[in-house]
Design an enzyme around this catalytic site. Structure first.
Site, PDB file in Angstrom:
ATOM      1  N   TYR A   1     -36.669 118.991  26.384  1.00 40.95           N
ATOM      2  CA  TYR A   1     -35.976 120.085  25.686  1.00 40.95           C
ATOM      3  C   TYR A   1     -36.865 121.310  25.562  1.00 40.95           C
ATOM      4  O   TYR A   1     -36.512 122.403  25.987  1.00 40.95           O
ATOM      5  CB  TYR A   1     -35.597 119.646  24.264  1.00 40.95           C
TER       6      TYR A   1
ATOM      7  N   HIS B   1     -25.420 124.020  21.242  1.00 39.91           N
ATOM      8  CA  HIS B   1     -26.153 123.216  22.223  1.00 39.91           C
ATOM      9  C   HIS B   1     -25.179 122.407  23.095  1.00 39.91           C
ATOM     10  O   HIS B   1     -25.236 122.476  24.330  1.00 39.91           O
ATOM     11  CB  HIS B   1     -27.128 122.286  21.490  1.00 39.91           C
ATOM     12  N   GLU B   2     -24.297 121.666  22.449  1.00 36.30           N
ATOM     13  CA  GLU B   2     -23.386 120.808  23.225  1.00 36.30           C
ATOM     14  C   GLU B   2     -22.455 121.646  24.092  1.00 36.30           C
ATOM     15  O   GLU B   2     -22.140 121.270  25.220  1.00 36.30           O
ATOM     16  CB  GLU B   2     -22.592 119.867  22.303  1.00 36.30           C
TER      17      GLU B   2
ATOM     18  N   GLU C   1     -31.481 119.222  29.694  1.00 35.44           N
ATOM     19  CA  GLU C   1     -31.776 119.580  28.293  1.00 35.44           C
ATOM     20  C   GLU C   1     -32.556 120.890  28.132  1.00 35.44           C
ATOM     21  O   GLU C   1     -32.296 121.651  27.209  1.00 35.44           O
ATOM     22  CB  GLU C   1     -32.492 118.426  27.586  1.00 35.44           C
TER      23      GLU C   1
ATOM     24  N   ASP D   1     -34.555 105.584  27.841  1.00 37.18           N
ATOM     25  CA  ASP D   1     -34.492 105.766  26.383  1.00 37.18           C
ATOM     26  C   ASP D   1     -35.887 105.841  25.760  1.00 37.18           C
ATOM     27  O   ASP D   1     -36.090 106.485  24.736  1.00 37.18           O
ATOM     28  CB  ASP D   1     -33.719 104.615  25.716  1.00 37.18           C
TER      29      ASP D   1
ATOM     30  N   PRO E   1     -25.841 107.698  16.790  1.00 33.74           N
ATOM     31  CA  PRO E   1     -27.304 107.815  16.850  1.00 33.74           C
ATOM     32  C   PRO E   1     -27.864 109.183  17.221  1.00 33.74           C
ATOM     33  O   PRO E   1     -29.067 109.393  17.151  1.00 33.74           O
ATOM     34  CB  PRO E   1     -27.686 106.773  17.907  1.00 33.74           C
ATOM     35  N   TYR E   2     -26.996 110.106  17.656  1.00 33.51           N
ATOM     36  CA  TYR E   2     -27.488 111.427  18.048  1.00 33.51           C
ATOM     37  C   TYR E   2     -26.880 112.515  17.173  1.00 33.51           C
ATOM     38  O   TYR E   2     -25.940 112.269  16.423  1.00 33.51           O
ATOM     39  CB  TYR E   2     -27.159 111.696  19.527  1.00 33.51           C
ATOM     40  N   GLY E   3     -27.424 113.725  17.323  1.00 32.10           N
ATOM     41  CA  GLY E   3     -26.830 114.871  16.642  1.00 32.10           C
ATOM     42  C   GLY E   3     -25.506 115.204  17.295  1.00 32.10           C
ATOM     43  O   GLY E   3     -24.481 115.396  16.644  1.00 32.10           O
ATOM     44  N   GLY E   4     -25.546 115.233  18.611  1.00 39.06           N
ATOM     45  CA  GLY E   4     -24.337 115.515  19.370  1.00 39.06           C
ATOM     46  C   GLY E   4     -24.459 114.934  20.757  1.00 39.06           C
ATOM     47  O   GLY E   4     -25.569 114.666  21.234  1.00 39.06           O
ATOM     48  N   MET E   5     -23.320 114.697  21.395  1.00 40.80           N
ATOM     49  CA  MET E   5     -23.290 114.226  22.776  1.00 40.80           C
ATOM     50  C   MET E   5     -22.194 114.990  23.498  1.00 40.80           C
ATOM     51  O   MET E   5     -21.048 115.004  23.058  1.00 40.80           O
ATOM     52  CB  MET E   5     -23.043 112.713  22.808  1.00 40.80           C
ATOM     53  N   GLU E   6     -22.597 115.592  24.615  1.00 39.18           N
ATOM     54  CA  GLU E   6     -21.758 116.566  25.311  1.00 39.18           C
ATOM     55  C   GLU E   6     -20.664 115.954  26.167  1.00 39.18           C
ATOM     56  O   GLU E   6     -20.439 116.387  27.301  1.00 39.18           O
ATOM     57  CB  GLU E   6     -22.666 117.450  26.167  1.00 39.18           C
TER      58      GLU E   6
ATOM     59  N   HIS F   1     -24.022 122.547  27.311  1.00 43.77           N
ATOM     60  CA  HIS F   1     -23.996 121.483  28.320  1.00 43.77           C
ATOM     61  C   HIS F   1     -22.753 121.571  29.211  1.00 43.77           C
ATOM     62  O   HIS F   1     -22.733 120.964  30.286  1.00 43.77           O
ATOM     63  CB  HIS F   1     -24.007 120.106  27.657  1.00 43.77           C
TER      64      HIS F   1
HETATM   65  N1  BES Z   1     -27.401 114.794  25.569  1.00 42.38           N
HETATM   66  C1  BES Z   1     -28.034 114.840  24.308  1.00 42.38           C
HETATM   67  C2  BES Z   1     -28.006 113.534  23.569  1.00 42.38           C
HETATM   68  C3  BES Z   1     -28.662 112.406  24.304  1.00 42.38           C
HETATM   69  C4  BES Z   1     -29.895 112.551  24.878  1.00 42.38           C
HETATM   70  C5  BES Z   1     -28.051 111.185  24.383  1.00 42.38           C
HETATM   71  C6  BES Z   1     -30.477 111.491  25.567  1.00 42.38           C
HETATM   72  C7  BES Z   1     -28.639 110.144  25.054  1.00 42.38           C
HETATM   73  C8  BES Z   1     -29.853 110.289  25.647  1.00 42.38           C
HETATM   74  C9  BES Z   1     -27.459 115.927  23.413  1.00 42.38           C
HETATM   75  O1  BES Z   1     -26.986 117.036  24.084  1.00 42.38           O
HETATM   76  C10 BES Z   1     -28.563 116.424  22.526  1.00 42.38           C
HETATM   77  O2  BES Z   1     -29.506 116.931  23.050  1.00 42.38           O
HETATM   78  N2  BES Z   1     -28.431 116.291  21.225  1.00 42.38           N
HETATM   79  C11 BES Z   1     -29.384 116.786  20.277  1.00 42.38           C
HETATM   80  C12 BES Z   1     -28.928 118.126  19.779  1.00 42.38           C
HETATM   81  C13 BES Z   1     -30.009 119.124  19.533  1.00 42.38           C
HETATM   82  C14 BES Z   1     -31.053 119.276  20.565  1.00 42.38           C
HETATM   83  C15 BES Z   1     -29.408 120.477  19.169  1.00 42.38           C
HETATM   84  C16 BES Z   1     -29.473 115.780  19.142  1.00 42.38           C
HETATM   85  O3  BES Z   1     -28.805 114.741  19.238  1.00 42.38           O
HETATM   86  O4  BES Z   1     -30.201 115.976  18.195  1.00 42.38           O
HETATM   87 ZN    ZN Z   2     -28.582 118.147  24.893  1.00 43.83          ZN
END
Ligand code: BES
Ligand code: ZN
Length: 621
Positions: A386, A297-298, A320, A378, A268-273, A301
Site C-alpha cells: 500500500y 479506497h474501495e 493496492e 496472507d 476481517p477487513y475495513g473494506g473489500m472491493e 479499486h
Molecule cells: N483488497 C483489500 C482488502 C484485502 C487485502 C483483502 C488483502 C484480502 C487480502 C482492500 O481494498 C483494502 O485494502 N482494505 C483496507 C482499506 C484501507 C487501506 C483504506 C482495509 O481493509 O483496511
Molecule cells: Zn485495497
C-alpha cells in the site's frame, strides 16, 4: 507436490499455461443448517496449447462429488494439500487436440466446515439476532475454498450464478432476477446474478442474511441488516461524489452499480472491493463520516485492481499501491491538498511501523516479495504494498513534472490494461513507452534518474524521502512533544482545549506520534484520559491508537477496554496489533490467550489463523 508448471503465478496449482477459464456459472444452494454451499459449478474452458488431456484446478477443503463432460462422467483425483495452496484437483479429459478449442465441464461439490472463504454466523452473531448470515472473503487465495477453479488473478472470467436461499442474497455482480421456488418449499427463492466484465476469481463474492437496501445515490444502494440501515445510509451519503471523481480522474465507471454491503462485526477487513458491491466493516460507522476514506479506497479499486489486475500476488502493489494513490487523489480533489498530504504522512508512519515490525532487511518489506514454495500470501499482508507502492507512484509523479503529466498517464494506463492482468515489468514497460511517446527522450532521461531496482526489489523504507507537507500534522506533533516532555517537568498547563479543534484524524496522528517515543508514565496516561476522554471515544481508529498507547506502557486499567474492543469486532487492522501488544504487556499474555480462546468462534477463519500466530499459539514464518 505442486503439479503445475505455471510460472507467472506461484500461488496456483492449476494448469493455467495449458488451459483458461472464460466463464464460471454457479448453481448453489445456501444451506444454513449444514453450514455449507452445495450444488455445482459449470466452467467454460478454452485450451491454450495442443493435446490437452487434463484440467488441474485449485481446491481447498472442498468435497468434490463428481465431474461431468456432457453426459460423460470424468475421472478425477484430489491431491494432498500442498503448503498453503490447498489440494490440486486433476480431471482427466478426452484429449483436446487443437489449441483454442472450447468445452465445458460441470463439477458437483460442496464446501466443508474447514472452508476459509465463507463465514457462517449464527443468529446470535448478527445485529438482529433472529436470522443466520453468511459472507465470503476470497482475496487473496481463498476463492478455491468456495469454488473449484483456476484461482489465479492472472485468469479473468465473466460469471453468472443461481443461488437458492430462504434469505436475501447479494453478490459481486448485477442481479438479473428472482424466482419463487418451483417446489414451493416455504420461503425459498432463487436469486440470479450476472457479472459481464471479466474478473479474477478472488472477486467472486456472496453474502446472505436478513438484508435490506436503501438508495444512497444514482447508482448506489447500501445493504445491511435493517437495524443499522439509517446510520449506514447517512455515513456513506458521499459515495457518489467519490465515484464521479474517480471517473473524472480515470475512465467511465465500468460496473453499472456501486453498492455497499455493511457486514457483521467479524468481517476481517475495513473494506473489500467486490465489483458492483463493496463489502465494508461496520466499524466504519463512526457517526461523523471520518472513515469514508475506506470507501474512496474501495471505489478506486474499480479501476486499479478490478479492471487492471495484478497477475500474481507478488505484484500485489499494482492493486493496492495504485489504489491508495487514486484514493488520495480523490480525497485531495474533494477536501484539498492539505488533506491528501496529511493522509500520505499518516500512511508513511504506518509503513514505518510495518518495517519496524518485520525488520528493515525482511523480505516482507520488498515491493515484489518472493512467494515461492507455496508461501501464504496472507502472511505477506501488510502496509508495504500500500504505502511503499503509493510512495513509489508519488515519487514518479514528482520526477516527471507533477499531475499535469502524470494524470493523463494514469488514464492511458487504465485504457491500455483494462480487463487484463499484468506484472510490475508490464507496468514499467508501459510507463517508459508512454512517457517517451508523449513527452520524448528528455522525459525518459528523467525516468532513468529513478532507482527502480531499489524501489521494487530491495527491503526497507523507500529510498527517497517524500517530504510531505506537515501543515495539518504540526499541531498534533507539537502537542505530542509537550506530553513527551511532561514526564521530566511538571507541566500542568494541559486542558481539554488542546484538542478542541482537532479532527478525528488529527487526534489519531497525535496518538500515533506518542507511540514513537518512550512509553508514557501511568500518571500522564491517566491525566490525558481525564482531559481528552479517549477511553470513551467510539471512533474505532482512535480507539486502536489510544489502546496502543496504553498497552505500550502496560497501563492495566485499559485491559478490560481492550478485551471489549477486540471481542466486539474482528477487523484485523484493530484486533491483530492489539492482541500482539496485550500479549507483550505486563500481566497481559495470559489474558490475550484466554480472550482469544473464549472468542475464537467469533472471528473469521482468516483472522483466527493470523491472531494465533500473533499470540504465539502457532508458529509464524
Ligand atoms: N483488497 C483489500 C482488502 C484485502 C487485502 C483483502 C488483502 C484480502 C487480502 C482492500 O481494498 C483494502 O485494502 N482494505 C483496507 C482499506 C484501507 C487501506 C483504506 C482495509 O481493509 O483496511
Ligand atoms: Zn485495497
Amino acid at each position: 507436490m505442486c503439479v503445475s508448471s505455471a510460472t507467472i503465478d506461484l500461488s496456483t496449482q492449476a494448469n493455467i499455461d495449458e488451459i483458461k477459464t472464460t466463464h464460471v456459472h454457479l448453481n448453489w444452494n445456501v444451506d444454513f443448517e449444514n453450514q455449507n454451499l452445495h450444488g455445482n459449478v459449470v466452467l467454460d474452458l478454452q485450451t491454450l496449447v495442443d493435446n490437452v488431456d487434463k484440467v488441474v484446478l485449485d481446491t481447498s477443503y472442498l468435497d468434490i462429488k463428481a465431474v461431468h463432460f456432457g453426459d460423460q462422467v470424468l475421472k478425477h483425483q484430489v491431491a494432498e494439500r500442498y503448503a498453503s495452496l490447498g489440494s490440486a484437483l486433476t480431471i482427466q479429459v478426452p484429449t483436446v487436440e487443437k489449441a483454442g478449442t472450447n468445452f465445458q465441464i460441470k463439477i458437483d461439490y460442496a464446501t466443508t466446515e474447514n472452508c476459509t472463504a465463507v463465514q457462517f454466523l449464527k443468529p446470535e452473531q448478527t445485529l438482529g439476532g433472529k436470522h443466520p448470515y453468511l459472507f465470503s472473503q476470497s482475496e487473496p487465495i481463498h476463492g478455491r475454498a468456495m469454488i473449484p477453479c483456476q484461482d489465479s488473478p492472472s485468469v479473468k472470467v465473466t460469471y453468472s450464478a443461481s443461488v437458492r436461499s430462504h434469505l436475501p442474497v447479494v453478490m459481486s455482480a448485477l442481479q438479473t432476477g428472482v424466482d419463487e421456488d418451483a417446489d414451493k418449499e416455504v420461503g425459498f427463492k432463487t436469486y440470479h446474478f450476472s457479472q459481464k466484465t471479466s474478473i479474477p476469481s478472488y472477486l467472486i463474492a456472496i453474502a446472505v442474511g436478513n438484508l435490506v437496501g436503501q438508495e444512497i445515490g444514482p447508482r448506489s444502494t447500501v445493504w445491511c441488516e435493517p437495524e443499522m440501515i439509517e446510520q449506514a445510509a447517512w455515513e456513506f451519503s458521499d459515495t457518489e461524489s467519490f465515484v464521479a471523481t474517480g471517473e473524472d480522474l480515470l475512465t467511465p465507471y465500468e460496473w453499472g452499480r456501486y453498492d455497499l454491503l455493511v457486514l457483521p462485526p467479524s468481517f476481517p477487513y475495513g473494506g473489500m472491493e467486490n465489483p458492483c458491491l463493496t463489502f465494508v466493516t461496520p466499524t466504519l460507522l463512526a457517526g461523523d463520516k471520518s472513515a469514508v476514506n475506506v470507501i474512496a479506497h474501495e471505489i478506486s479499486h474499480s479501476w486499479m485492481g478490478n479492471l487492471v489486475t495484478t497477475n500474481a500476488w507478488k505484484h500485489y502493489w499494482l492493486n493496492e499501491g495504485w489504489t491508495v494513490f487514486i484514493e488520495r487523489k480523490i480525497l485531495g480533489r474533494l477536501y484539498g491538498e492539505a488533506t491528501r498530504q496529511f493522509e500520505a504522512l499518516s500512511g508513511l508512519k504506518s509503513l514505518q511501523e510495518s518495517v519496524d515490525l518485520f525488520g528493515k532487511d525482511s523480505l516482507k518489506t520488498v515491493l515484489n516479495p518472493d512467494l515461492r514454495n507455496g508461501a501464504d500470501p496472507d502472511d505477506f499482508f501488510s502496509k508495504v504494498p500500500y504505502e511503499k507502492g503509493f510512495n513509489f507512484l508519488y515519487h514518479i509523479e514528482k520526477v516527471v513534472g507533477g499531475p499535469s503529466i502524470f494524470e493523463p498517464y494514469m488514464k492511458a494506463y487504465v485504457q491500455r490494461f483494462a480487463s487484463t492482468s499484468i506484472s510490475t515489468e508490464d507496468w514499467k514497460a508501459f510507463l517508459f513507452e508512454y512517457m517517451e511517446k508523449t513527452h520524448g527522450a528528455e522525459m525518459v532521461k528523467k525516468l532513468n534518474t529513478i532507482d527502480f531496482d531499489t524501489w521494487i526489489n530491495k527491503p526497507g523504507m523507500p529510498p527517497v524521502d517524500p517530504e510531505f507537507d506537515t501543515s495539518l500534522a504540526d499541531a498534533c506533533y507539537d502537542l505530542a512533544k509537550r506530553w513527551d516532555e511532561a514526564r521530566h517537568s511538571d507541566d500542568l498547563s494541559f486542558s481539554a482545549k488542546d484538542i478542541e479543534n482537532f479532527s478525528a484524524g488529527q487526534k489519531i496522528v497525535f496518538l500515533e506520534k506518542l507511540t514513537d517515543s518512550e512509553p508514557l508514565p501511568h500518571h500522564l496516561v491517566q491525566k490525558m484520559d481525564e482531559l481528552y476522554n479517549f477511553t470513551s471515544n467510539h471512533n474505532a481508529d482512535l480507539r486502536l491508537r489510544w489502546q496502543q498507547v496504553c498497552l505500550m506502557t502496560s497501563y492495566e486499567p485499559i485491559y478490560p477496554e481492550v478485551v471489549k474492543f477486540i471481542t466486539e469486532q474482528g477487523r484485523m487492522k484493530f484486533v491483530r496489533p492489539l492482541y500482539r501488544l496485550l500479549h507483550q504487556a505486563k500481566n497481559g499474555a495470559q489474558l490475550a490467550v484466554d480472550t482469544y480462546l473464549e472468542h475464537k468462534s467469533f472471528y473469521h477463519p482468516i483472522a483466527a489463523q493470523l491472531i494465533e500466530k500473533d499470540i504465539g499459539l502457532v508458529k509464524s514464518l
